[in-house]
Design a protein around this motif. Structure first.
Motif, PDB file in Angstrom:
ATOM      1  N   ARG A  11       4.468   9.955  -5.398  1.00  0.00           N
ATOM      2  CA  ARG A  11       4.158   9.791  -6.824  1.00  0.00           C
ATOM      3  C   ARG A  11       5.388  10.093  -7.682  1.00  0.00           C
ATOM      4  O   ARG A  11       5.704   9.384  -8.636  1.00  0.00           O
ATOM      5  CB  ARG A  11       3.001  10.699  -7.229  1.00  0.00           C
ATOM      6  CG  ARG A  11       2.589  10.546  -8.693  1.00  0.00           C
ATOM      7  CD  ARG A  11       1.578  11.612  -9.080  1.00  0.00           C
ATOM      8  NE  ARG A  11       0.357  11.475  -8.308  1.00  0.00           N
ATOM      9  CZ  ARG A  11      -0.663  10.696  -8.640  1.00  0.00           C
ATOM     10  NH1 ARG A  11      -0.580   9.954  -9.745  1.00  0.00           N
ATOM     11  NH2 ARG A  11      -1.736  10.643  -7.898  1.00  0.00           N
TER      12      ARG A  11
ATOM     13  N   HIS B 263       3.758  -2.463 -11.175  1.00  0.00           N
ATOM     14  CA  HIS B 263       2.342  -2.336 -11.517  1.00  0.00           C
ATOM     15  C   HIS B 263       1.608  -1.511 -10.464  1.00  0.00           C
ATOM     16  O   HIS B 263       1.818  -1.691  -9.259  1.00  0.00           O
ATOM     17  CB  HIS B 263       1.688  -3.721 -11.598  1.00  0.00           C
ATOM     18  CG  HIS B 263       2.351  -4.643 -12.564  1.00  0.00           C
ATOM     19  ND1 HIS B 263       2.020  -4.704 -13.898  1.00  0.00           N
ATOM     20  CD2 HIS B 263       3.363  -5.543 -12.384  1.00  0.00           C
ATOM     21  CE1 HIS B 263       2.773  -5.610 -14.502  1.00  0.00           C
ATOM     22  NE2 HIS B 263       3.604  -6.133 -13.605  1.00  0.00           N
ATOM     23  N   THR B 264       0.727  -0.625 -10.929  1.00  0.00           N
ATOM     24  CA  THR B 264      -0.146   0.139 -10.036  1.00  0.00           C
ATOM     25  C   THR B 264      -1.469  -0.595  -9.903  1.00  0.00           C
ATOM     26  O   THR B 264      -2.095  -0.957 -10.903  1.00  0.00           O
ATOM     27  CB  THR B 264      -0.400   1.542 -10.595  1.00  0.00           C
ATOM     28  OG1 THR B 264       0.848   2.231 -10.741  1.00  0.00           O
ATOM     29  CG2 THR B 264      -1.302   2.339  -9.653  1.00  0.00           C
ATOM     30  N   ILE B 265      -1.886  -0.822  -8.674  1.00  0.00           N
ATOM     31  CA  ILE B 265      -3.186  -1.444  -8.402  1.00  0.00           C
ATOM     32  C   ILE B 265      -4.112  -0.332  -7.921  1.00  0.00           C
ATOM     33  O   ILE B 265      -4.004   0.113  -6.760  1.00  0.00           O
ATOM     34  CB  ILE B 265      -3.070  -2.552  -7.342  1.00  0.00           C
ATOM     35  CG1 ILE B 265      -1.915  -3.511  -7.679  1.00  0.00           C
ATOM     36  CG2 ILE B 265      -4.396  -3.294  -7.215  1.00  0.00           C
ATOM     37  CD1 ILE B 265      -2.043  -4.177  -9.027  1.00  0.00           C
ATOM     38  N   PRO B 266      -4.997   0.173  -8.783  1.00  0.00           N
ATOM     39  CA  PRO B 266      -5.800   1.358  -8.441  1.00  0.00           C
ATOM     40  C   PRO B 266      -6.553   1.211  -7.123  1.00  0.00           C
ATOM     41  O   PRO B 266      -7.209   0.192  -6.882  1.00  0.00           O
ATOM     42  CB  PRO B 266      -6.774   1.469  -9.630  1.00  0.00           C
ATOM     43  CG  PRO B 266      -6.049   0.808 -10.767  1.00  0.00           C
ATOM     44  CD  PRO B 266      -5.299  -0.329 -10.134  1.00  0.00           C
ATOM     45  N   GLY B 267      -6.413   2.229  -6.299  1.00  0.00           N
ATOM     46  CA  GLY B 267      -7.115   2.245  -5.029  1.00  0.00           C
ATOM     47  C   GLY B 267      -6.523   1.352  -3.962  1.00  0.00           C
ATOM     48  O   GLY B 267      -7.027   1.304  -2.838  1.00  0.00           O
TER      49      GLY B 267
ATOM     50  N   THR C 296       0.830  -1.205   0.000  1.00  0.00           N
ATOM     51  CA  THR C 296       0.000   0.000   0.000  1.00  0.00           C
ATOM     52  C   THR C 296       0.863   1.253   0.000  1.00  0.00           C
ATOM     53  O   THR C 296       2.045   1.231   0.370  1.00  0.00           O
ATOM     54  CB  THR C 296      -0.908   0.038   1.235  1.00  0.00           C
ATOM     55  OG1 THR C 296      -0.103   0.187   2.413  1.00  0.00           O
ATOM     56  CG2 THR C 296      -1.742  -1.233   1.351  1.00  0.00           C
ATOM     57  N   ARG C 297       0.255   2.358  -0.405  1.00  0.00           N
ATOM     58  CA  ARG C 297       0.930   3.654  -0.365  1.00  0.00           C
ATOM     59  C   ARG C 297       1.406   3.965   1.059  1.00  0.00           C
ATOM     60  O   ARG C 297       2.514   4.478   1.253  1.00  0.00           O
ATOM     61  CB  ARG C 297      -0.035   4.736  -0.850  1.00  0.00           C
ATOM     62  CG  ARG C 297       0.475   6.159  -0.684  1.00  0.00           C
ATOM     63  CD  ARG C 297      -0.539   7.145  -1.205  1.00  0.00           C
ATOM     64  NE  ARG C 297      -0.697   7.022  -2.634  1.00  0.00           N
ATOM     65  CZ  ARG C 297       0.009   7.713  -3.517  1.00  0.00           C
ATOM     66  NH1 ARG C 297       0.944   8.552  -3.092  1.00  0.00           N
ATOM     67  NH2 ARG C 297      -0.201   7.562  -4.796  1.00  0.00           N
TER      68      ARG C 297
ATOM     69  N   TYR D 281       7.358   7.472 -10.076  1.00  0.00           N
ATOM     70  CA  TYR D 281       7.519   7.769 -11.504  1.00  0.00           C
ATOM     71  C   TYR D 281       8.981   7.595 -11.918  1.00  0.00           C
ATOM     72  O   TYR D 281       9.278   6.978 -12.947  1.00  0.00           O
ATOM     73  CB  TYR D 281       7.049   9.196 -11.792  1.00  0.00           C
ATOM     74  CG  TYR D 281       7.366   9.658 -13.201  1.00  0.00           C
ATOM     75  CD1 TYR D 281       6.556   9.281 -14.272  1.00  0.00           C
ATOM     76  CD2 TYR D 281       8.475  10.465 -13.446  1.00  0.00           C
ATOM     77  CE1 TYR D 281       6.855   9.693 -15.565  1.00  0.00           C
ATOM     78  CE2 TYR D 281       8.777  10.880 -14.740  1.00  0.00           C
ATOM     79  CZ  TYR D 281       7.959  10.495 -15.792  1.00  0.00           C
ATOM     80  OH  TYR D 281       8.253  10.906 -17.065  1.00  0.00           O
TER      81      TYR D 281
ATOM     82  N   PHE E 113       0.791  -0.803  -4.912  1.00  0.00           N
ATOM     83  CA  PHE E 113       1.720  -1.131  -5.991  1.00  0.00           C
ATOM     84  C   PHE E 113       2.314  -2.522  -5.736  1.00  0.00           C
ATOM     85  O   PHE E 113       2.437  -2.961  -4.597  1.00  0.00           O
ATOM     86  CB  PHE E 113       2.854  -0.101  -6.055  1.00  0.00           C
ATOM     87  CG  PHE E 113       2.348   1.317  -6.122  1.00  0.00           C
ATOM     88  CD1 PHE E 113       2.132   1.933  -7.341  1.00  0.00           C
ATOM     89  CD2 PHE E 113       2.073   2.028  -4.962  1.00  0.00           C
ATOM     90  CE1 PHE E 113       1.650   3.232  -7.417  1.00  0.00           C
ATOM     91  CE2 PHE E 113       1.595   3.330  -5.013  1.00  0.00           C
ATOM     92  CZ  PHE E 113       1.388   3.931  -6.247  1.00  0.00           C
TER      93      PHE E 113
ATOM     94  N   ASP F  49       2.565  15.283  -2.816  1.00  0.00           N
ATOM     95  CA  ASP F  49       2.564  13.945  -3.414  1.00  0.00           C
ATOM     96  C   ASP F  49       3.976  13.555  -3.838  1.00  0.00           C
ATOM     97  O   ASP F  49       4.229  13.227  -5.005  1.00  0.00           O
ATOM     98  CB  ASP F  49       1.607  13.911  -4.604  1.00  0.00           C
ATOM     99  CG  ASP F  49       1.200  12.485  -4.956  1.00  0.00           C
ATOM    100  OD1 ASP F  49       1.567  11.563  -4.205  1.00  0.00           O
ATOM    101  OD2 ASP F  49       0.533  12.299  -5.979  1.00  0.00           O
TER     102      ASP F  49
END
Length: 228
Positions: free
Chosen positions: A194, A214-218, A174-175, A198, A221, A191
């Motif tokens: 982010r 890979h980004t897992i939305p919501g 998680t973030r 990137y 990663f 942010d």
């Protein structure tokens, strides 16, 4: 197992107090009163951890930390000691490669506990020092990263993120977990994460055909090889 600590502190009384306390706790202690000597000692001796003041003669603690990580390729835990307690100061220390940050004045027992925790974590990682996923390898002892035989250059913050993602792979991170790994309880409001992700993606994925990050939305990663 006995541990050897390098104390980098130009105030002789404080250095002596820290050294006496740690030696009483079973550590072997070495001292440097300025930045250049700290770099020289670290280059020629093995230390299990470094206790590093920021305001030093010669070169400051930020530059010492940078040279230990980026020029010498050393991965031992580094705890920064300082009276400067702003968020920017802490972020600068972590970005240069510090693992922990302790504000003066502090309790010697807390410093000792943090050193023990960092060394335990470091030794646990060294049992499996080579992380490898989909042609991407990370040697956590030398802090060298490569993919498909090509050496990759990452910032200290990028290395921390990558190590966490590879260690947890193929699980989603998680973030909040990533922010805690980088900044502890003092994550910036902006942010910044982010931007770091990137940059990490641009280094480890963009030059190659197969995407690993890979980004897992919501959710967060993950770093994995979906082709396998």
């Amino acid at each position: 197992m006995s541990s050897t600590i390098l104390i980098v502190e130009d105030h002789s009384d404080l250095a002596a107090n820290i050294g006496d306390f740690l030696e009483a706790g079973g550590f072997t202690v070495d001292f440097a009163a300025n930045g250049p000597l700290a770099v020289q000692l670290a280059a020629n001796n093995h230390y299990d951890a470094v206790v590093l003041d920021i305001m030093l003669p010669g070169i400051d603690g930020y530059e010492v930390c940078h040279q230990l990580r980026n020029q010498l390729g050393l991965g031992m835990p580094i705890i920064m000691l300082t009276a400067m307690d702003t968020l920017d100061d802490k972020l600068t220390g972590f970005d240069r490669g510090a693992d922990d940050y302790l504000i003066k004045p502090f309790e010697l027992k807390e410093l000792e506990a943090r050193i023990h925790a960092l060394i335990r974590r470091q030794r646990g990682e060294l049992e499996n020092s080579i992380l490898a996923i989909g042609g991407l390898t990370f040697d956590t002892q030398t802090m060298q990263v490569s993919r498909a035989g090509k050496s990759l250059k990452l910032s200290p913050t990028g290395l921390k993120i990558l190590r966490l993602l590879m260690r947890e792979s193929p699980k989603v991170v998680t973030r909040e977990q990533i922010e805690m790994e980088i900044w502890g309880d003092d994550a910036p409001d902006s942010d910044a994460l982010r931007s770091h992700l990137y940059t990490l993606r641009k280094v480890i994925d963009k030059p190659f055909d197969q995407q690993l990050l890979h980004t897992i939305p919501g959710v967060g990663f993950k770093l994995c090889d979906d082709s396998q």
